[in-house]
Design a protein around this motif. Structure first.
Motif, PDB file in Angstrom:
ATOM      1  N   ARG A  53      -1.657  -2.421   7.535  1.00 56.63           N
ATOM      2  CA  ARG A  53      -1.847  -3.612   6.683  1.00 56.63           C
ATOM      3  C   ARG A  53      -1.199  -4.804   7.383  1.00 56.63           C
ATOM      4  O   ARG A  53      -0.092  -4.700   7.924  1.00 56.63           O
ATOM      5  N   ALA A  69      -0.368  -9.927   1.454  1.00 57.41           N
ATOM      6  CA  ALA A  69      -0.979  -8.828   2.193  1.00 57.41           C
ATOM      7  C   ALA A  69      -2.460  -9.115   2.367  1.00 57.41           C
ATOM      8  O   ALA A  69      -3.151  -9.495   1.417  1.00 57.41           O
ATOM      9  N   GLN A  88      -6.559  -4.777   5.939  1.00 53.72           N
ATOM     10  CA  GLN A  88      -6.142  -3.381   6.041  1.00 53.72           C
ATOM     11  C   GLN A  88      -7.213  -2.617   6.805  1.00 53.72           C
ATOM     12  O   GLN A  88      -8.406  -2.780   6.533  1.00 53.72           O
ATOM     13  N   ALA A 122      -3.362   4.060   7.550  1.00 52.67           N
ATOM     14  CA  ALA A 122      -3.919   2.733   7.780  1.00 52.67           C
ATOM     15  C   ALA A 122      -2.825   1.758   8.196  1.00 52.67           C
ATOM     16  O   ALA A 122      -1.628   2.084   8.186  1.00 52.67           O
ATOM     17  N   GLY A 128       0.812  -1.202   0.000  1.00 54.81           N
ATOM     18  CA  GLY A 128       0.000   0.000   0.000  1.00 54.81           C
ATOM     19  C   GLY A 128       0.847   1.253   0.000  1.00 54.81           C
ATOM     20  O   GLY A 128       2.062   1.221  -0.153  1.00 54.81           O
ATOM     21  N   TYR A 158       2.808  -6.509  10.753  1.00 53.50           N
ATOM     22  CA  TYR A 158       1.965  -5.337  10.521  1.00 53.50           C
ATOM     23  C   TYR A 158       2.837  -4.206   9.978  1.00 53.50           C
ATOM     24  O   TYR A 158       3.966  -3.996  10.433  1.00 53.50           O
TER      25      TYR A 158
END
Length: 561
Positions: free
Chosen positions: A326, A335, A338, A324, A300, A316
């Protein structure tokens, strides 16, 4: 004409027609032929007419033959593979009307520029492949009476190396395939490694692969790479160095967000910022001994802080571009979940992750301290929230900017104390509603410095402070400070400033040793609260930190028992 008994009134006749004649003597007569009369091959019959007597000599043939064409030079004398077209000028002699240039025996449309210059057009098909070509000139009326040949060379271009994959290797590496990206590669191109050819496969004009044996990487240093196109060729590529690092010693040019060690898989995980040109917005797994990326996954927008569960099942990553978090499954390196960090205390102010810690024994639960954007830039919110599979618990608690779990139900936070030169510590207990304040101390002697690490019941700060957490009492300060990392196996705390590493015994607080790490960039970023974990331990004796120009990986005997 030569003969005998010529008189002053004799004239030379061509085909029975008299010509202006010069009497030289009784054995020689002369006449002049114009260029027009000699322009084309033919036979003229000459005789001598004695005008007083009217008598004629016998006729003799005069043969006008074509002058054989001759090429003096070709302009240009060569071209390069890949050119779209070339106008080839053929300069020489004996070029008359009807002169034609042939290219490898095939007549080409020919322009007569002047009696000494012809021209043809070479198109892309003529220049597609390197080689030598034969150029001749002949007259259409005499195709077999051509000029001696001249050679025109279509040269393979000088190649260029743009990048390699991998970008480096390490001492002791096994045989590997080197991918070379660049321009100007042609079939038959060869990679030269320190001027020795290596088995090379042509993939495309911009890519080659070469087989590199383990024997080429037995010594740390740099190899010289060049690409040689087959002859005829302009030149070898410019030399390009290929680094051969000592095992476990690398400077990797990534824009690093954060990094940590997975002791189960023996890999370094590194979050790569959006500004990176190679792995933007990805989490990569590195083999620190070779420096190679063994796994990579997109996570991300602008990933920064990392946290790993104590069973190494999940990791994490904070997404600074999305406010955020993920979650990554480390078994599959994919992944997954989220979730947003949220809003600050019932306002519309978006908060971001400043520090992340995974609750021991609970890989689905994380504690996150807040970071605010927009308040004179950005900075920590100094509060912590617990999230279970992305769902926040009810309470957020004042915690300090950085936190550490010391057990499943105990969480510590730290920060600057209430007075100058002091440290503040918060102890929190984990409840179903969130982290709840248990006790705190705000004026413990020592320098905070911006971050801390937990080891054997003590908080070690980047400013050199040492706090006995169960007792909430100062044990320090130490005489050293800097970016901090700890080793549970050897019970040592490591501090690093610039390129100097210092090891401290966690129990006695005595300095075990100091080492200057040569030929690496120093730690570059300030050790502020928004950049936790700038120094990491890996393997038996390895370290990693963010330096100028990327991630620095090295090994030190200070880590050994």
């Amino acid at each position: 004409m030569t003969g005998h008994d010529f008189q002053s009134l004799c004239e030379i006749q061509v085909g029975g027609v008299g010509r202006s004649t010069v009497f030289v003597d009784s054995t020689t007569l002369q006449t002049t032929f114009s260029a027009a009369e000699l322009a084309a091959p033919k036979v003229m019959y000459l005789s001598v007419h004695n005008r007083p007597s009217g008598e004629d000599s016998e006729r003799l043939p005069l043969r006008i033959v074509a002058f054989k064409p001759f090429i003096d030079e070709l302009l240009p004398a060569s071209a390069t593979v890949g050119q779209s077209s070339v106008i080839l000028s053929v300069v020489g002699q004996g070029f008359r009307s009807g002169a034609v240039v042939s290219w490898d025996g095939v007549d080409r449309p020919t322009a007569v520029m002047n009696p000494g210059r012809l021209a043809i057009v070479l198109d892309a098909a003529d220049l597609a492949v390197g080689g030598n070509h034969t150029v001749r000139v002949h007259l259409q009326s005499a195709p077999f009476d051509s000029s001696p040949p001249q050679q025109f060379t279509v040269q393979n271009p000088r190649p260029t190396i743009v990048a390699t994959a991998p970008r480096f290797s390490s001492v002791g590496h096994a045989d590997f395939t080197l991918v070379v990206n660049g321009t100007g590669f042609v079939p038959g191109a060869v990679l030269r490694w320190n001027d020795a050819a290596r088995p090379t496969t042509f993939v495309s004009p911009t890519r080659l692969t070469a087989a590199i044996p383990a024997g080429d990487v037995v010594t740390a240093g740099a190899a010289t790479l060049q690409i040689q196109n087959p002859d005829p060729a302009e030149a070898l590529s410019l030399p390009r160095p290929f680094a051969i690092d000592a095992a476990g010693r690398h400077v990797l040019p990534y824009d690093v967000g954060d990094f940590l060690w997975d002791p189960v898989r023996q890999q370094l995980y590194v979050s790569i910022l959006a500004t990176d040109s190679i792995y933007p917005n990805r989490l990569i797994a590195l083999d620190p001994m070779t420096g190679e990326v063994v796994r990579s996954v997109f996570v991300g927008s602008n990933p920064t802080q990392l946290a790993i569960s104590d069973d190494a099942s999940v990791l994490y990553v904070a997404l600074d571009g999305a406010a955020a978090i993920r979650r990554v499954d480390l078994a599959t390196f994919t992944a997954g979940l989220q979730f947003p960090v949220g809003l600050y205390r019932g306002t519309n102010s978006i908060v971001y992750a400043n520090d992340i810690e995974v609750r021991p024994g609970h890989p689905g639960t994380v504690a996150i301290t807040f970071q605010m954007h927009g308040f004179n830039g950005w900075g920590p919110g100094a509060e912590v929230m617990l999230y279970d599979d992305g769902v926040p618990r009810k309470l957020s608690t004042w915690s300090g900017a950085t936190i550490e779990f010391t057990g499943p139900d105990t969480l510590y936070g730290g920060g600057t104390g209430g007075s100058e030169g002091s440290i503040g510590v918060m102890r929190m207990v984990v409840t179903d509603s969130g982290a709840v304040d248990d006790s705190s101390a705000s004026d413990l002697p020592g320098v905070w410095g911006g971050d801390f690490a937990y080891l054997d019941g003590s908080m070690f700060t980047t400013g050199g402070g040492v706090i006995d957490l169960p007792r909430m009492q100062a044990r320090g300060p130490l005489a050293v400070y800097g970016f901090i990392g700890v080793d549970e196996a050897t019970h040592r705390v490591f501090f690093m400033i610039d390129t100097t590493l210092t090891a401290v015994d966690a129990a006695t607080l005595q300095v075990i040793g100091t080492q200057h790490i040569s030929r690496v960039p120093g730690i570059s970023q300030p050790y502020y609260y928004w950049l936790p974990r700038p120094l990491a331990r890996w393997g038996g004796d390895g370290f990693a930190y963010r330096g100028v120009g990327g991630l620095v990986i090295f090994r030190s005997n200070l880590a050994l028992p």
